[in-house]
Design a protein around this motif. Structure first.
Motif, PDB file in Angstrom:
ATOM      1  N   LEU A   1      36.648  55.162  18.099  1.00  0.00           N
ATOM      2  CA  LEU A   1      37.441  56.386  18.199  1.00  0.00           C
ATOM      3  C   LEU A   1      36.556  57.624  18.299  1.00  0.00           C
ATOM      4  CD1 LEU A   1      40.307  57.668  18.050  1.00  0.00           C
ATOM      5  CD2 LEU A   1      40.022  57.724  15.565  1.00  0.00           C
ATOM      6  N   THR A   2      35.491  57.654  17.529  1.00  0.00           N
ATOM      7  CA  THR A   2      34.620  58.838  17.499  1.00  0.00           C
ATOM      8  C   THR A   2      33.906  59.089  18.824  1.00  0.00           C
ATOM      9  OG1 THR A   2      32.860  57.496  16.529  1.00  0.00           O
ATOM     10  CG2 THR A   2      34.256  58.761  15.006  1.00  0.00           C
ATOM     11  N   HIS A   3      33.854  58.107  19.701  1.00  0.00           N
ATOM     12  CA  HIS A   3      33.172  58.272  20.992  1.00  0.00           C
ATOM     13  C   HIS A   3      34.135  58.544  22.155  1.00  0.00           C
ATOM     14  CE1 HIS A   3      29.793  55.870  19.024  1.00  0.00           C
ATOM     15  NE2 HIS A   3      29.393  57.122  19.125  1.00  0.00           N
ATOM     16  N   ILE A   4      35.417  58.596  21.873  1.00  0.00           N
ATOM     17  CA  ILE A   4      36.405  58.842  22.922  1.00  0.00           C
ATOM     18  C   ILE A   4      36.610  60.349  23.061  1.00  0.00           C
ATOM     19  CG2 ILE A   4      38.797  58.505  23.643  1.00  0.00           C
ATOM     20  CD1 ILE A   4      38.712  55.814  22.121  1.00  0.00           C
ATOM     21  N   LYS A   5      36.443  60.829  24.254  1.00  0.00           N
ATOM     22  CA  LYS A   5      36.564  62.258  24.550  1.00  0.00           C
ATOM     23  C   LYS A   5      37.956  62.563  25.134  1.00  0.00           C
ATOM     24  CE  LYS A   5      32.273  62.872  23.488  1.00  0.00           C
ATOM     25  NZ  LYS A   5      32.068  62.939  22.076  1.00  0.00           N
ATOM     26  N   VAL A   6      38.391  63.777  24.947  1.00  0.00           N
ATOM     27  CA  VAL A   6      39.692  64.220  25.457  1.00  0.00           C
ATOM     28  C   VAL A   6      39.777  63.992  26.961  1.00  0.00           C
ATOM     29  CG1 VAL A   6      41.194  66.228  25.821  1.00  0.00           C
ATOM     30  CG2 VAL A   6      40.095  65.879  23.597  1.00  0.00           C
ATOM     31  N   THR A   7      38.708  64.311  27.675  1.00  0.00           N
ATOM     32  CA  THR A   7      38.696  64.172  29.129  1.00  0.00           C
ATOM     33  C   THR A   7      38.992  62.741  29.562  1.00  0.00           C
ATOM     34  OG1 THR A   7      37.079  65.954  29.262  1.00  0.00           O
ATOM     35  CG2 THR A   7      37.308  64.557  31.208  1.00  0.00           C
ATOM     36  N   GLU A   8      38.313  61.774  28.949  1.00  0.00           N
ATOM     37  CA  GLU A   8      38.549  60.386  29.373  1.00  0.00           C
ATOM     38  C   GLU A   8      39.914  59.881  28.930  1.00  0.00           C
ATOM     39  OE1 GLU A   8      35.869  57.334  27.710  1.00  0.00           O
ATOM     40  OE2 GLU A   8      35.457  58.739  26.078  1.00  0.00           O
ATOM     41  N   LEU A   9      40.410  60.364  27.788  1.00  0.00           N
ATOM     42  CA  LEU A   9      41.752  59.983  27.347  1.00  0.00           C
ATOM     43  C   LEU A   9      42.793  60.529  28.319  1.00  0.00           C
ATOM     44  CD1 LEU A   9      43.596  58.610  25.301  1.00  0.00           C
ATOM     45  CD2 LEU A   9      43.469  60.677  23.900  1.00  0.00           C
ATOM     46  N   CYS A  10      42.607  61.776  28.746  1.00  0.00           N
ATOM     47  CA  CYS A  10      43.520  62.384  29.723  1.00  0.00           C
ATOM     48  C   CYS A  10      43.487  61.624  31.046  1.00  0.00           C
ATOM     49  CB  CYS A  10      43.164  63.847  29.955  1.00  0.00           C
ATOM     50  SG  CYS A  10      43.521  64.914  28.551  1.00  0.00           S
ATOM     51  N   LYS A  11      42.304  61.255  31.474  1.00  0.00           N
ATOM     52  CA  LYS A  11      42.169  60.507  32.729  1.00  0.00           C
ATOM     53  C   LYS A  11      42.886  59.164  32.625  1.00  0.00           C
ATOM     54  CE  LYS A  11      38.741  58.744  35.948  1.00  0.00           C
ATOM     55  NZ  LYS A  11      37.315  58.525  36.221  1.00  0.00           N
ATOM     56  N   GLU A  12      42.675  58.471  31.523  1.00  0.00           N
ATOM     57  CA  GLU A  12      43.307  57.160  31.312  1.00  0.00           C
ATOM     58  C   GLU A  12      44.831  57.289  31.231  1.00  0.00           C
ATOM     59  OE1 GLU A  12      43.504  53.276  31.339  1.00  0.00           O
ATOM     60  OE2 GLU A  12      41.512  54.209  31.310  1.00  0.00           O
ATOM     61  N   ALA A  13      45.314  58.354  30.580  1.00  0.00           N
ATOM     62  CA  ALA A  13      46.750  58.569  30.413  1.00  0.00           C
ATOM     63  C   ALA A  13      47.393  59.218  31.646  1.00  0.00           C
ATOM     64  CB  ALA A  13      47.014  59.423  29.184  1.00  0.00           C
ATOM     65  N   LYS A  14      46.549  59.638  32.591  1.00  0.00           N
ATOM     66  CA  LYS A  14      47.018  60.303  33.816  1.00  0.00           C
ATOM     67  C   LYS A  14      47.790  61.590  33.489  1.00  0.00           C
ATOM     68  CE  LYS A  14      47.171  56.105  36.600  1.00  0.00           C
ATOM     69  NZ  LYS A  14      46.545  55.168  35.711  1.00  0.00           N
ATOM     70  N   ILE A  15      47.186  62.387  32.609  1.00  0.00           N
ATOM     71  CA  ILE A  15      47.746  63.694  32.254  1.00  0.00           C
ATOM     72  C   ILE A  15      46.627  64.725  32.362  1.00  0.00           C
ATOM     73  CG2 ILE A  15      49.502  62.766  30.697  1.00  0.00           C
ATOM     74  CD1 ILE A  15      47.624  63.684  28.345  1.00  0.00           C
ATOM     75  N   ASN A  16      46.988  65.995  32.372  1.00  0.00           N
ATOM     76  CA  ASN A  16      45.951  67.022  32.385  1.00  0.00           C
ATOM     77  C   ASN A  16      45.645  67.459  30.947  1.00  0.00           C
ATOM     78  OD1 ASN A  16      47.721  69.218  31.630  1.00  0.00           O
ATOM     79  ND2 ASN A  16      48.484  69.200  33.740  1.00  0.00           N
ATOM     80  N   ARG A  17      44.534  68.162  30.801  1.00  0.00           N
ATOM     81  CA  ARG A  17      44.099  68.591  29.467  1.00  0.00           C
ATOM     82  C   ARG A  17      45.117  69.527  28.809  1.00  0.00           C
ATOM     83  NH1 ARG A  17      38.641  67.872  28.158  1.00  0.00           N
ATOM     84  NH2 ARG A  17      38.565  69.841  27.021  1.00  0.00           N
ATOM     85  N   GLY A  18      45.795  70.332  29.594  1.00  0.00           N
ATOM     86  CA  GLY A  18      46.802  71.240  29.053  1.00  0.00           C
ATOM     87  C   GLY A  18      47.936  70.470  28.379  1.00  0.00           C
ATOM     88  N   THR A  19      48.342  69.384  29.013  1.00  0.00           N
ATOM     89  CA  THR A  19      49.391  68.541  28.425  1.00  0.00           C
ATOM     90  C   THR A  19      48.901  67.944  27.113  1.00  0.00           C
ATOM     91  OG1 THR A  19      50.296  68.019  30.601  1.00  0.00           O
ATOM     92  CG2 THR A  19      50.854  66.512  28.797  1.00  0.00           C
ATOM     93  N   PHE A  20      47.661  67.465  27.123  1.00  0.00           N
ATOM     94  CA  PHE A  20      47.094  66.895  25.890  1.00  0.00           C
ATOM     95  C   PHE A  20      47.114  67.935  24.772  1.00  0.00           C
ATOM     96  CE2 PHE A  20      43.718  66.282  22.860  1.00  0.00           C
ATOM     97  CZ  PHE A  20      43.907  64.963  22.470  1.00  0.00           C
ATOM     98  N   TYR A  21      46.574  69.108  25.060  1.00  0.00           N
ATOM     99  CA  TYR A  21      46.455  70.141  24.029  1.00  0.00           C
ATOM    100  C   TYR A  21      47.808  70.741  23.628  1.00  0.00           C
ATOM    101  CZ  TYR A  21      41.415  69.812  24.189  1.00  0.00           C
ATOM    102  OH  TYR A  21      40.124  69.354  24.100  1.00  0.00           O
ATOM    103  N   PHE A  22      48.809  70.549  24.447  1.00  0.00           N
ATOM    104  CA  PHE A  22      50.158  70.966  24.055  1.00  0.00           C
ATOM    105  C   PHE A  22      50.662  70.111  22.889  1.00  0.00           C
ATOM    106  CE2 PHE A  22      54.808  70.764  24.413  1.00  0.00           C
ATOM    107  CZ  PHE A  22      55.117  72.106  24.328  1.00  0.00           C
TER     108      PHE A  22
END
Length: 185
Positions: A28-49
């Protein structure tokens, strides 16, 4: 946005599934927001919402799963305050249904490749379920040890089922569990 909005629910489910997929290959500690967003097919704004950091996703997903675990554990108590182990019907046991439902999550949590932190989080949750059990009110000083013993017994069954790649059916596991409980008593 309403947390019951279907779009919110689907977005969070997608993020949870993406996190599970990533957790299969890295901590978990090595997973970055960018790669999670890419995998989930969402943008960073959606994640941070919805979240501040990746750890928040895991925390929310873990809490959801543990709530379902608690409901599963309490199922035999829905119609009775106490359970007589000698008359317990294996069909009322729901813990293994829960494990099967979240099999991918448990494969990660129980893997030898991940931190024992996950094990202890699971242990604490299972143990806390037993702490509300009305059958244990007369144990006195040994109560915390009894709760820990029982939680580890349940986890031991789950680990063995995991080692068998969850081949046994849920019904087989329920029968096995009740059979062991009757032997112990």
């Amino acid at each position: 946005m309403n947390k019951n909005d279907l779009r919110v629910i689907k977005t969070k489910q997608g993020i949870h599934q993406a996190l599970l997929k990533l957790l299969k290959n890295k901590p978990l500690t090595h997973i970055k927001v960018t790669e999670l967003c890419k995998e989930a097919k969402i943008n960073r704004g959606t994640f941070y919402f919805h979240y501040e950091e990746v750890g928040d996703v895991f925390k929310q997903f873990f809490e959801e799963i543990m709530l379902d675990l608690k409901d599963s554990y309490n199922e035999p108590y829905r119609h009775h305050n106490t359970i007589d182990i000698h008359t317990l019907d294996p069909k009322t046991v729901r813990i293994f249904h829960h494990i099967k439902k979240y099999e991918d999550f448990y494969k990660i949590v129980l893997s030898q490749d991940v931190s024992t932190q996950y094990y202890y989080m699971l242990f604490d949750e299972i143990r806390s379920n037993f702490m509300t059990d009305k059958n244990t009110s007369s144990l006195g000083d040994i109560t915390p040890y009894f709760f820990s013993y029982t939680a580890n017994a349940i986890i031991g069954l789950i680990i063995e089922w995991y080692r068998h790649d969850f081949r046994e059916s849920v019904d087989d596991m329920n029968e096995l569990f009740v059979g062991i409980m009757k032997m112990k008593m």
